[in-house]
Design an enzyme around this catalytic site. Sequence first.
Site, mmCIF file in Angstrom:
data_model
loop_
_atom_site.group_PDB
_atom_site.id
_atom_site.type_symbol
_atom_site.label_atom_id
_atom_site.label_comp_id
_atom_site.label_asym_id
_atom_site.label_seq_id
_atom_site.Cartn_x
_atom_site.Cartn_y
_atom_site.Cartn_z
ATOM 1 N N LYS A 16 0.820 -1.216 0.000
ATOM 2 C CA LYS A 16 0.000 0.000 0.000
ATOM 3 C C LYS A 16 0.851 1.261 0.000
ATOM 4 C CE LYS A 16 -2.292 -0.927 3.764
ATOM 5 N NZ LYS A 16 -1.613 -2.192 4.101
ATOM 6 N N ARG A 92 -9.807 1.140 9.541
ATOM 7 C CA ARG A 92 -9.299 -0.145 10.018
ATOM 8 C C ARG A 92 -10.407 -1.071 10.516
ATOM 9 N NH1 ARG A 92 -3.776 -0.427 10.611
ATOM 10 N NH2 ARG A 92 -2.660 1.553 10.471
ATOM 11 N N ARG A 126 11.761 -8.173 5.475
ATOM 12 C CA ARG A 126 11.940 -6.719 5.371
ATOM 13 C C ARG A 126 13.056 -6.247 6.302
ATOM 14 N NH1 ARG A 126 6.735 -2.997 6.100
ATOM 15 N NH2 ARG A 126 6.737 -3.941 8.197
ATOM 16 N N ARG A 159 12.715 -4.898 12.092
ATOM 17 C CA ARG A 159 11.839 -4.348 13.118
ATOM 18 C C ARG A 159 11.380 -5.450 14.055
ATOM 19 N NH1 ARG A 159 7.310 -0.852 10.020
ATOM 20 N NH2 ARG A 159 6.110 -2.417 11.157
ATOM 21 N N ARG A 170 -0.246 -9.976 13.466
ATOM 22 C CA ARG A 170 -0.747 -8.774 12.787
ATOM 23 C C ARG A 170 -1.713 -9.143 11.666
ATOM 24 N NH1 ARG A 170 4.785 -6.443 11.109
ATOM 25 N NH2 ARG A 170 3.584 -4.969 9.847
#
Length: 216
Positions: A16, A92, A126, A159, A170
């Site tokens: 996104k 959300r 990532r 992260r 998540r």
Amino acid sequence: MSQPRLLILGPPGAGKGTQSANIADEYDVSHITTGDALRANKDMDITDMDTEYDTPREYMEAGDLVPDAVVNAIVDEALNSADGFVLDGYPRNLEQAEELEGMTDLDVILSLDVSREELVDRLTGRRVCDDCGTNYHVEFNQPEDAGVCDECGGELIQRDDDNEESVRNRLDVFDENTAPVIDHYEDHDGFVAIDGEQTPDEVWTDIDEAVAAHAE
């Protein structure tokens, strides 16, 4: 084409942010994210909302979630000040989607479809620059020098929430709270599902065609 009003939906890791940046550049619209809107309005006076704190800043500094009512007001302010926009990261949940309907009329709603295992691979691979925040990937987007940011020379880190357990959690949260938002919008005339497992350039081509077909 006047500056379109776009909403982009999809799970974490769907792309996104990358495609929102393309949209903002191509169509000269604002890229509005909940985080950016909160930071830009962190000192907004919310005393009339009968909330625990008087400004969003106090929630953020305390590490507490900013209430939906405050987020809604901040997004509304950001949308009102934009001639055109791509909204990324909001709504959300269904309650926020209902609030959004009272704020603006959307021209195009883009839903990026990516399989769960592909998302896990993307997010666990990532790496992020610890200094400037530029994103890389151990397989798909490697820096010129391993572990070093091409942009600023900073150290690339994983992260804390990009480990597999956190990523799957998540995605579970997304499935529970935000996936129903996609279902909610499927009957909208401007709703377009995009295959998010294509290359970024192929995804952008489909998005560009969708905007051209549905935006005035």
